[in-house]
Design a protein around this motif. Sequence first.
Motif, PDB file in Angstrom:
ATOM      1  N   ASP A  88     -38.255  20.748   9.620  1.00 33.61           N
ATOM      2  CA  ASP A  88     -39.132  19.666  10.054  1.00 33.61           C
ATOM      3  C   ASP A  88     -38.384  18.349   9.887  1.00 33.61           C
ATOM      4  N   MET A  89     -37.733  17.908  10.957  1.00 32.79           N
ATOM      5  CA  MET A  89     -36.873  16.737  10.878  1.00 32.79           C
ATOM      6  C   MET A  89     -37.672  15.458  10.653  1.00 32.79           C
ATOM      7  N   VAL A  90     -38.842  15.357  11.273  1.00 38.05           N
ATOM      8  CA  VAL A  90     -39.661  14.151  11.117  1.00 38.05           C
ATOM      9  C   VAL A  90     -40.142  14.023   9.678  1.00 38.05           C
ATOM     10  N   GLU A  91     -40.591  15.122   9.092  1.00 40.88           N
ATOM     11  CA  GLU A  91     -41.033  15.089   7.696  1.00 40.88           C
ATOM     12  C   GLU A  91     -39.882  14.724   6.764  1.00 40.88           C
ATOM     13  N   ASP A  92     -38.715  15.306   7.000  1.00 38.20           N
ATOM     14  CA  ASP A  92     -37.556  15.010   6.152  1.00 38.20           C
ATOM     15  C   ASP A  92     -37.158  13.545   6.278  1.00 38.20           C
ATOM     16  N   ALA A  93     -37.190  13.003   7.488  1.00 37.65           N
ATOM     17  CA  ALA A  93     -36.835  11.587   7.686  1.00 37.65           C
ATOM     18  C   ALA A  93     -37.832  10.674   6.983  1.00 37.65           C
ATOM     19  N   THR A  94     -39.111  11.066   6.997  1.00 41.57           N
ATOM     20  CA  THR A  94     -40.135  10.289   6.292  1.00 41.57           C
ATOM     21  C   THR A  94     -39.851  10.260   4.792  1.00 41.57           C
ATOM     22  N   THR A  95     -39.591  11.429   4.223  1.00 42.99           N
ATOM     23  CA  THR A  95     -39.280  11.525   2.797  1.00 42.99           C
ATOM     24  C   THR A  95     -37.995  10.773   2.473  1.00 42.99           C
ATOM     25  N   ALA A  96     -37.014  10.881   3.366  1.00 37.36           N
ATOM     26  CA  ALA A  96     -35.722  10.228   3.139  1.00 37.36           C
ATOM     27  C   ALA A  96     -35.876   8.720   3.023  1.00 37.36           C
ATOM     28  N   ALA A  97     -36.698   8.127   3.890  1.00 41.12           N
ATOM     29  CA  ALA A  97     -36.892   6.682   3.848  1.00 41.12           C
ATOM     30  C   ALA A  97     -37.523   6.262   2.515  1.00 41.12           C
ATOM     31  N   LYS A  98     -38.521   7.015   2.076  1.00 44.90           N
ATOM     32  CA  LYS A  98     -39.176   6.694   0.804  1.00 44.90           C
ATOM     33  C   LYS A  98     -38.204   6.835  -0.358  1.00 44.90           C
ATOM     34  N   GLN A  99     -37.380   7.873  -0.324  1.00 45.80           N
ATOM     35  CA  GLN A  99     -36.421   8.074  -1.411  1.00 45.80           C
ATOM     36  C   GLN A  99     -35.310   7.035  -1.383  1.00 45.80           C
ATOM     37  N   ALA A 100     -34.882   6.628  -0.204  1.00 48.20           N
ATOM     38  CA  ALA A 100     -33.850   5.587  -0.124  1.00 48.20           C
ATOM     39  C   ALA A 100     -34.365   4.285  -0.746  1.00 48.20           C
ATOM     40  N   LYS A 101     -35.642   3.948  -0.500  1.00 53.40           N
ATOM     41  CA  LYS A 101     -36.235   2.758  -1.116  1.00 53.40           C
ATOM     42  C   LYS A 101     -36.321   2.918  -2.634  1.00 53.40           C
ATOM     43  N   GLU A 102     -36.673   4.131  -3.067  1.00 52.51           N
ATOM     44  CA  GLU A 102     -36.773   4.383  -4.503  1.00 52.51           C
ATOM     45  C   GLU A 102     -35.410   4.250  -5.182  1.00 52.51           C
ATOM     46  N   MET A 103     -34.352   4.644  -4.471  1.00 55.44           N
ATOM     47  CA  MET A 103     -32.999   4.542  -5.032  1.00 55.44           C
ATOM     48  C   MET A 103     -32.622   3.098  -5.357  1.00 55.44           C
ATOM     49  N   LEU A 104     -33.183   2.138  -4.597  1.00 55.81           N
ATOM     50  CA  LEU A 104     -32.816   0.735  -4.783  1.00 55.81           C
ATOM     51  C   LEU A 104     -33.179   0.225  -6.172  1.00 55.81           C
ATOM     52  N   THR A 105     -34.206   0.825  -6.782  1.00 50.21           N
ATOM     53  CA  THR A 105     -34.639   0.360  -8.099  1.00 50.21           C
ATOM     54  C   THR A 105     -34.454   1.422  -9.185  1.00 50.21           C
ATOM     55  N   ALA A 106     -33.878   2.565  -8.834  1.00 49.59           N
ATOM     56  CA  ALA A 106     -33.660   3.625  -9.828  1.00 49.59           C
ATOM     57  C   ALA A 106     -32.616   3.189 -10.838  1.00 49.59           C
ATOM     58  N   LYS A 107     -32.750   3.698 -12.057  1.00 48.83           N
ATOM     59  CA  LYS A 107     -31.807   3.310 -13.097  1.00 48.83           C
ATOM     60  C   LYS A 107     -30.482   4.042 -12.932  1.00 48.83           C
ATOM     61  N   SER A 108     -29.449   3.439 -13.461  1.00 51.82           N
ATOM     62  CA  SER A 108     -28.118   4.029 -13.417  1.00 51.82           C
ATOM     63  C   SER A 108     -27.975   5.037 -14.553  1.00 51.82           C
ATOM     64  N   VAL A 109     -27.312   6.132 -14.279  1.00 50.89           N
ATOM     65  CA  VAL A 109     -27.209   7.215 -15.253  1.00 50.89           C
ATOM     66  C   VAL A 109     -26.368   6.807 -16.463  1.00 50.89           C
ATOM     67  N   ASP A 110     -26.766   7.297 -17.616  1.00 50.80           N
ATOM     68  CA  ASP A 110     -25.941   7.150 -18.815  1.00 50.80           C
ATOM     69  C   ASP A 110     -24.954   8.311 -18.862  1.00 50.80           C
ATOM     70  N   PRO A 111     -23.662   8.050 -18.931  1.00 53.72           N
ATOM     71  CA  PRO A 111     -22.680   9.142 -18.957  1.00 53.72           C
ATOM     72  C   PRO A 111     -22.901  10.040 -20.166  1.00 53.72           C
ATOM     73  N   GLY A 112     -22.497  11.298 -20.011  1.00 53.56           N
ATOM     74  CA  GLY A 112     -22.609  12.227 -21.123  1.00 53.56           C
ATOM     75  C   GLY A 112     -22.733  13.653 -20.651  1.00 53.56           C
ATOM     76  N   LYS A 113     -23.068  14.531 -21.584  1.00 55.97           N
ATOM     77  CA  LYS A 113     -23.237  15.944 -21.271  1.00 55.97           C
ATOM     78  C   LYS A 113     -24.693  16.214 -20.883  1.00 55.97           C
ATOM     79  N   TYR A 114     -24.871  16.916 -19.777  1.00 56.19           N
ATOM     80  CA  TYR A 114     -26.201  17.251 -19.288  1.00 56.19           C
ATOM     81  C   TYR A 114     -26.229  18.706 -18.828  1.00 56.19           C
ATOM     82  N   ASP A 115     -27.421  19.303 -18.871  1.00 60.51           N
ATOM     83  CA  ASP A 115     -27.649  20.553 -18.158  1.00 60.51           C
ATOM     84  C   ASP A 115     -27.998  20.179 -16.716  1.00 60.51           C
ATOM     85  N   LEU A 116     -27.279  20.742 -15.764  1.00 58.76           N
ATOM     86  CA  LEU A 116     -27.482  20.404 -14.359  1.00 58.76           C
ATOM     87  C   LEU A 116     -28.289  21.490 -13.663  1.00 58.76           C
TER      88      LEU A 116
END
Length: 546
Positions: free
Chosen positions: A268-296
């Motif tokens: 569903d390309m239209v749905e994915d594009a909708t979600t992508a726009a919202k997430q791109a906006k969210e990225m603008l204010t998301a915090k920067s990661v603290d380096p270190g060891k993580y479970d991925l």
Amino acid sequence: MKRRDFVQMSGLGAGALLLPTTMMGNSIAAEALLAPGMDVIVKKRMADVALNTAKSMGATYADARIGRYLNQYVFTREDKVQNVVNTESFGIGIRVIANGTWGFASTNNVTEDGIQKATQQAVAIAKANSKFQKEPVVLAPVSGQGEVSWKTPIKKDFKDVPVSEKVDLLLNANAAALENGANFVNSALFMVNEQKYFASTDGSYIDQDVHRIWPTFGVTAVDQAAGKFKTRQAMSAPMGMGYEYMDGLASEKLDGAAGLKLYRNSYDMVEDATTAAKQAKEMLTAKSVDPGKYDLVLEPNHLGLTIHESVGHPTELDRVLGYEANYAGTSFATIDKWESKDFKYGSDIVNIVADKTQVGSLGAVGYDDEGVPCKQWDIIRNGVLVNYQAIRDQVKMIDQNESHGCCYAQSWNDVQFQRMPNISLEAGKEAYSVQQMIKDVEKGIYIAGRGSYSIDQQRYNFQFGGTVFYEIKDGEIVGMLNDVAYQSNTQEFWNSCAKICDQSDYRLFGSFFDGKGQPPQVSAVSHGSSTTRFNGINVINTGRTV
């Protein structure tokens, strides 16, 4: 502007300019894609001209590939169509062994006279090369297949779908992104049909009709006050399917973490594009990661690229033997590690298979470009390296007598050679969901989608980014992160594999234009997996400078 961000933003448009011209052919009208190709009876007669000519000149083996390659690419940006590309390439490639040496020639003059001349050239090249051949070519045996055919099991041929319908879909996706906060968006559809006919002196006459499709986009949100932007790429996967992949309504949607929508079987390309726009906006204010060891916690659309680079390429036998050293490097997975029969490539739950038959995958065909029936085989079993990827003139080097069926050429004009089959991580055997996996993580990061990457020439030390990142604390998603990349080496990384979700989460990632060889060729390959957890991986902050 950071170089990384510039590359991400401009990549899709640049890709349109950098498409492999050797495989595209001549521009044609869209309706010309529907024209029937050469009749199979005529193909057999033309192929026999090549085989008989080669044998009459002393060749001990010959094969001929008659190929018709059809491409349609559609590009848009915001509310405009940038380009529609329709191409056709048609010709024949002839490969021979004479005096124990390979020779190859090709022509787009698919007549008896043109084929005879090309075959004569191939034999002459082989005989000339034989002066420098130290050991004769030895082919693993393969049974003649007789007259057979294979076709990608599609429901809707892209060639039957009007260009206007494809344009409308892309523009609707663009509009959805713009309506939901994107400032810029570009999108594209790549559609390919390979009509391939293979014949050999082994007694095979194989007609195949192969289809592939790749929808993609890039969405960018801009914070003008802060002077920065963020881009989110599509969560689609290139697939070995017809246009039914774009139907959307038939999509089997899977819930990723943090409400991320993921897709299997259709998109569903239209749905994915909708979600992508919202997430791109969210990225603008998301915090920067603290380096270190993580479970991925790595979802399949992301993990596929890591599989491709850290398992797919280093287990290509020609790379292992040094044949690719000048162009793409060698491999840490050397023959002595395989011969030891106990080299721990990964943890005990890591089982990776090569497969040219997986339905819906980019690499799925019935027969490879040497006429070998395709199959599945183990590369890593219970964490141990057990095999490589090899073709007819290679398997004797690892004491095997049967080709793995992974030989491919990007067009009739190119000689076939060993190419990566689908390389996939088997799903976990026990019922286990993404939500359960996240609950089991105390300090981790969930990564979805493809991103930038870097890996050394032995495919050992690497760094991978992604599309979106979410922080996990005490079993819960607590927010989006920026500037995430993880570093490891291949053996350390795969030995840290701690848990794999079950088959219900299994999906395919794909590479539509995977390059290899000199002169370079591209091929398409998929990598399947379920969401997988890797414990204690080093994460760096890519936005900080020292």
